[in-house]
Design a protein around this motif. Structure first.
Motif, PDB file in Angstrom:
ATOM      1  N   VAL A  12     108.078  85.306  19.876  1.00 18.79           N
ATOM      2  CA  VAL A  12     108.162  84.372  20.993  1.00 18.79           C
ATOM      3  C   VAL A  12     107.820  82.981  20.486  1.00 18.79           C
ATOM      4  O   VAL A  12     107.067  82.827  19.516  1.00 18.79           O
ATOM      5  N   GLN A  13     108.388  81.986  21.109  1.00 19.51           N
ATOM      6  CA  GLN A  13     108.088  80.609  20.739  1.00 19.51           C
ATOM      7  C   GLN A  13     106.746  80.175  21.327  1.00 19.51           C
ATOM      8  O   GLN A  13     106.307  80.701  22.370  1.00 19.51           O
ATOM      9  N   ALA A  14     106.128  79.227  20.685  1.00 20.10           N
ATOM     10  CA  ALA A  14     104.874  78.685  21.192  1.00 20.10           C
ATOM     11  C   ALA A  14     105.062  78.190  22.626  1.00 20.10           C
ATOM     12  O   ALA A  14     106.089  77.580  22.953  1.00 20.10           O
ATOM     13  N   GLY A  15     104.080  78.485  23.453  1.00 17.27           N
ATOM     14  CA  GLY A  15     104.166  78.143  24.863  1.00 17.27           C
ATOM     15  C   GLY A  15     104.725  79.249  25.731  1.00 17.27           C
ATOM     16  O   GLY A  15     104.643  79.172  26.966  1.00 17.27           O
ATOM     17  N   GLY A  16     105.298  80.251  25.100  1.00 19.06           N
ATOM     18  CA  GLY A  16     105.892  81.348  25.843  1.00 19.06           C
ATOM     19  C   GLY A  16     104.878  82.398  26.263  1.00 19.06           C
ATOM     20  O   GLY A  16     103.667  82.243  26.053  1.00 19.06           O
ATOM     21  N   SER A  17     105.387  83.469  26.873  1.00 15.59           N
ATOM     22  CA  SER A  17     104.545  84.541  27.391  1.00 15.59           C
ATOM     23  C   SER A  17     105.061  85.897  26.939  1.00 15.59           C
ATOM     24  O   SER A  17     106.260  86.065  26.678  1.00 15.59           O
ATOM     25  N   LEU A  18     104.151  86.827  26.864  1.00 14.17           N
ATOM     26  CA  LEU A  18     104.468  88.225  26.618  1.00 14.17           C
ATOM     27  C   LEU A  18     103.519  89.074  27.441  1.00 14.17           C
ATOM     28  O   LEU A  18     102.383  88.666  27.703  1.00 14.17           O
TER      29      LEU A  18
END
Length: 123
Positions: A12-18
């Motif tokens: 995932v890219q920085a700032g994203g969520s999982l």
């Protein structure tokens, strides 16, 4: 005996969520304290969050509210919602279980561990 299987990791890219999930089987899930830990390459395993059988929670203060642990006893599953991800969150994430009414931040207290799921955060 309790079997734990993590899922939901990925890139995932920085700032994203999982949202990570940990499915438990083998015993009465609601009797167990659950925890999430992570281990980055070359580093020791560190505490992320824990939840008691009654859903009392404790999170690592370093996370500054970005992560949230929860559980669904009807689905025998514990979750870790991770928001505002940073490259330094990159690690293998493990869930752990211990038959107890309390909760624990020390990995040595846990009796059962999953195989881990990789989370990679790109900058």
């Amino acid at each position: 005996q309790v079997q734990l299987v993590e899922s939901g990791g990925g890139l995932v890219q920085a700032g994203g969520s999982l949202r990570l999930s940990c499915a438990a089987s083998g015993r009465t899930f609601s009797n167990y304290a659950m925890g999430w830990f992570r281990q980055a390459p070359g580093k020791e395993r560190e505490f992320v969050a824990t939840i008691s059988w009654k859903s009392s929670t404790l999170h690592a203060t370093s996370l500054k509210g970005r992560f949230t642990i929860s559980r669904d006893n009807t689905k025998n599953t514990v979750y870790l919602q991770m928001n505002s991800l940073k490259p330094e969150d990159t690690a293998v994430y493990y869930c752990a279980a211990k038959e107890s009414m309390a909760y624990y931040t020390n990995s040595r207290n846990y009796d059962y561990w999953g195989q881990g799921t990789q989370v990679t955060v790109s900058s």
